[in-house]
Design an enzyme around this catalytic site. Structure first.
Site, PDB file in Angstrom:
ATOM      1  CE  LYS B  15      -3.910   1.876   2.785  1.00  0.00           C
ATOM      2  NZ  LYS B  15      -4.662   1.576   4.165  1.00  0.00           N
ATOM      3  CB  SER B 110      -7.993   3.472   3.205  1.00  0.00           C
ATOM      4  OG  SER B 110      -7.348   2.909   4.183  1.00  0.00           O
ATOM      5  CB  SER B 134      -8.110   0.613   6.366  1.00  0.00           C
ATOM      6  OG  SER B 134      -8.696   1.983   6.687  1.00  0.00           O
TER       7      SER B 134
END
Lengths: 463, 463
Positions: B15, B110, B134
């Site tokens: 990420k 996210s 997330s």
């Protein structure tokens, strides 16, 4: 004339003497090339985290113990937020809720009216000592409308020592700071050299009438020496008194000391009071310290800070050293203050004592009157003195053995000061300063003088 | 030659809020567009040391704020299941001329990019982050395993923080066994992260045959929230039955402070965000606005240009809660409520419950055009409700794909375990995974998107 009671408190920031910074591994060094001692954490690169430096904790504990504080076995770290170019993260990590040490005291002494004979001893309460980060430095280049930022200092460990408003004038504030400086230097927790920014003092000053509540206080910053501290505090006290006597009011503001003009100037902020939005520092767990009682049996001694272990290894503090000097050598208390006030002077004195037969009470005169005045006149430090303690001891031995007179000794001292590498004995021989010991030789000289005088008298009488 | 480690040659994705040396790290924000990180996050370094091949950085909501992966500057992430045969069968286009793209569904967030990367077979494991769900939320929506480890187990050094006291690196994999393998490589004390626990972590392998008869599964009644789709409710009950039929004890439990957790989370999250984002001032790195009037105006322009509305909104809220006059009523109160929430779990786990079983999301993934009808804050409040209590309490939790919805999209269920009992948690999750036999995504050839389907699902540990 109505009397005023001035009230002075101090906030002192002492840079911790350590190899690396409080929360990162970058080096601590004075006057390094700009931005050469900046780790990713110091530059606030995203994703970096603080790691507490053990040495800084020990320095704070030592200082707390030396100042008779209670050491908090659990203390906490907080973030203090404000935006400034020299604060890369937008917050400073400090200890606002629970600092590492609280409720101590500091005894300090000073001479009334600068007379060495009248020393007064007072005490100031230490509110707390907290660990916090130093900021970087910004230099404003108005010519090019820019600000240059050097982050070498950002993140260096500081001990903030808060002294309660127990002082009443510049002289007391200066004496208290001087004593703190000596203590820090003795402990080695800070080199505390004001000129290098290792010791910074802000003064909180207010005045009130006896029996009435404390007046509004101002904070005075930008004080660069102990001498200026006394001046700044006294100026501010006077300014406030005059202002109030003329019907004015004192604003709770920050003022900067201008050393050239000798006055304080308002640094009024456009926005008013800052809200620092304090918040616990989530990346640092509470700081837990141990003592002999609370130390778990299987704990690795490398992993923890043991307050008792540190206490056992504290060196003699200045007040103890002074008392010992007075007791050992029979010198006056005022003398012991002067000895400790000059870096290396006490060691110099003790070395002379070791190598001379002269009594300490006489040696001290030579140290404080002769040596010290030469050092001051030439702005020279003890360690750079051309007259070493061994040379002085030799000289004093000559004097003690009555091989020279005391006026001759002073001449020799002056000669030694030139630092030409001659020993006292060599100088004495060169300048023929020896005291004559031989009775017969003395008689011969005296007779020769009388004979010459008689001739002159005779000549005079004849003519 | 010798393999570098277990992950030698295995493609992984990370990420884009993890620092990767020499590689752009943007957090999907204009503030860090073009920012080349000079160091690797600890977890990235550990993967690389094992020989993992970094395929790329994955998309996310800007600075990990969001539950849809729709609010980053690179645009929204599309759920690979949007292009699966399973979804298309259930959602035929109304007319051939209609743009297929209007039907695509979100990944959740996210860590949507990471979930999509694993889901679409581009890599075997991806790193996400989990602050309020997330990692688990997109895992559920994308039909992959999403593990949130216990806070303090895996280092956050190099993870650009959202909420320091709740963030953890998350692990996204195709199966539970893979998650266990990666956990074994990443967990353990990191001296660079003072919030990691000191205990040595023992990597474990999950048994192949698992007996759930000695287990006690708790079903928290407060997780049956309004808005929970009937599909998920049914799936949840079915899962509970599965465990009961296999001989486990399945009981209803209560976590009474669950309804307060969202509000509490908002206060604490925004407060930390306001603090963490203070470093983005355009001075040291990242975006700097072309504004030379004054430092303040440069800060303001930089932060306005660099941050999206979501980030700026949270900063404003957070600063409000941290103001002196609000601190006690908001921040401190929220911390107290947080303690109550954590204690709910302590009580339940202390009463003999081993693992909790709950839904991960309220429903299957929404179409993008539907999702964006509500703002980020509203969506986050809705979507985090089942996941963020585990972050408040620091507990480990995992989302396991359970079944396909009526619309042919993945539905996941969540297991929450005791602190540092990942082995037990993952063992239960693995058993469940074996029971449900979640189908493999069948990706078709698409006209405007490039995608090749992999017929067989392979796990890392079987290579």
């Amino acid at each position: 004339l109505v009397s005023w009671v001035p009230v002075v408190g101090l906030e002192i920031h002492a840079q911790i003497s350590s190899n690396s910074k409080l929360f990162s591994g970058s080096q601590v060094q004075f006057a390094a090339p700009p931005n050469s001692l900046v780790s990713f954490f110091d530059a606030s690169l995203p994703g970096t985290l603080p790691v507490l430096n053990r040495r800084c904790v020990e320095a704070a504990v030592m200082t707390g113990l030396a100042l008779n504080c209670s050491i908090n076995k659990k203390s906490l770290f907080d973030r203090k937020h404000y935006f400034y170019a020299d604060l890369p993260a937008g917050y400073q990590i400090t200890q606002q809720r629970v600092p590492i040490a609280v409720n101590g005291s500091l005894s300090y002494s000073f001479c009334i009216d600068n007379k060495m004979s009248q020393m007064v001893t007072k005490t100031v309460r230490i509110k707390q000592i907290q660990l916090e980060q130093d900021s970087g430095k910004s230099l404003h280049d108005d010519a090019r409308s820019q600000t240059l930022v050097d982050l070498n200092r950002a993140g260096v460990g500081l001990m903030e020592v808060v002294m309660e408003p127990d002082m009443c004038c510049g002289e007391e504030a200066a004496a208290a700071v001087r004593e703190l400086q000596l203590i820090l230097q003795t402990l080695g927790s800070s080199q505390a050299i004001m000129a290098e920014g290792q010791l910074r003092v802000d003064a909180n000053v207010s005045v009130h009438h006896p029996g009435e509540p404390y007046g509004v206080r101002t904070e005075v910053k930008n004080i660069n020496s102990i001498r200026f501290l006394a001046k700044a505090v006294d100026y501010e006290i006077q300014r406030q008194i005059e202002e109030l006597e003329n019907g004015g009011t004192i604003l709770n503001e920050t003022r900067a000391f201008d050393s050239k003009l000798g006055c304080t100037i308002s640094m009024r902020d456009k926005e008013g009071k800052q809200d620092y939005r304090f918040m616990p520092e989530p990346n640092l767990p509470p700081l837990i310290l141990y003592d002999a009682k609370s130390l778990p049996a299987n704990m690795n001694h490398q992993q923890v800070v043991n307050i008792d272990w540190i206490r056992e290894r504290l060196p003699d503090l200045p007040s103890v050293k002074r008392a010992k000097l007075v007791e050992l050598y029979g010198i006056l208390p005022e003398h012991s203050f002067t000895l400790l006030n000059e870096d290396g002077l006490a060691e110099y004195f003790e070395n002379v004592i070791k190598h001379t037969q002269m009594k300490p009470k006489k040696v001290i005169g030579w140290i404080l009157n002769d040596l010290l005045s030469y050092l001051k006149e030439h702005a020279c430090e003890v360690k750079d003195s051309p007259v070493s303690s061994f040379l002085l001891a030799d000289l004093l031995n000559l004097l003690e053995r009555k091989e020279i007179s005391s006026s001759a000794a002073k001449q020799v001292f002056e000669e030694l000061w030139k630092g030409e590498g001659k020993t006292p004995l060599e100088i004495v021989k060169e300048k023929q300063l020896e005291l004559l010991q031989d009775q017969e030789e003395l008689e011969q000289i005296c007779q020769a003088v009388i004979d010459r005088q008689e001739d002159e008298v005779g000549a005079g009488m004849l003519g | 030659g010798q393999p570098l480690g277990i992950l030698d040659g295995i493609p992984v994705a990370v990420k884009d809020n993890f620092n990767t040396a020499g590689i752009e790290t943007t957090c999907a924000s204009n503030m860090l567009k073009g920012y080349i990180s000079p160091y690797n996050a600890t977890v990235v370094q550990k993967l690389l040391d094992q020989g993992a091949v970094l395929l790329g950085k994955t998309n996310l909501d800007e600075f990990a704020m969001g539950s849809g992966s729709t609010d980053g500057v690179f645009g929204p992430v599309r759920n690979p299941w949007s292009y699966s045969r399973q979804y298309k069968e259930k959602n035929p286009s109304k007319s051939p001329s209609e743009n297929e793209d209007s039907e695509w569904v979100i990944t959740g967030g996210s860590s949507g990019g990471s979930a999509a990367a694993v889901s679409s077979f581009t890599c075997f494991v991806a790193l996400g982050s989990d602050t309020g769900g997330s990692t688990r939320n997109p895992a559920a929506h994308c039909g992959v395993v999403g593990l949130k480890p216990t806070y303090g187990l895996i280092s956050r050094h190099g993870l650009i923080p959202l909420v320091n006291s709740m963030d953890v690196p998350g692990i996204l994999t195709r199966c539970v066994d893979d998650a266990a393998v990666v956990l074994g490589l990443l967990a353990g004390h990191d001296p660079k992260d003072s919030t990691t626990v000191q205990d040595t972590f023992k990597p474990f392998e999950l048994p192949d045959s698992i007996d759930v008869r000695k287990l006690c599964i708790g079903i928290p009644k407060e997780y049956n929230v309004p808005g929970l789709s009937s599909e998920i409710q049914a799936l949840w009950s079915k899962a509970a039955e599965l465990f009961k039929d296999a001989g486990a004890e399945v009981i209803e439990v209560s976590l009474p402070h669950t309804p307060y957790s969202i509000v509490c989370y908002h206060v604490l999250c925004t407060a930390e965000v306001a603090s963490n984002m203070a470093r983005f001032d355009g001075l040291e790195y990242g975006h700097r606005a072309d504004m030379k009037q004054s430092t303040e105006s440069m800060y303001a322009a930089t932060r306005r240009e660099g941050f999206n509305d979501v980030v700026r909104g949270r900063i404003l809220s957070g600063n409000y809660f941290l103001l002196k006059e609000n601190y006690e009523n908001y921040f401190v109160k929220a911390q107290k409520v947080r303690r109550l929430i954590a204690n709910d779990f302590v009580k339940v786990f202390g009463s003999g419950v081993d693992v909790l079983l709950t839904p991960t999301t309220l429903s299957d993934a929404a179409p993008y055009v539907e999702f964006i009808k509500e703002d980020n804050r509203t969506r986050s409040a809705q979507d985090d409700i089942l996941t963020q209590a585990a972050n408040m309490a620091g507990l480990p939790a995992i989302s396991v794909p359970a079944a396909l919805s009526k619309r042919g999209l993945p539905l996941g269920l969540q297991f929450i375990g005791r602190s540092f009992q990942e082995k037990q948690l993952l063992t239960v999750a693995k058993w469940f995974e074996k029971q449900v036999k979640f189908p493999v995504i069948q990706l078709e050839d698409m006209k405007s998107h490039d995608c090749s389907g992999f017929p067989h699902q392979k796990s890392v540990s079987s290579l």
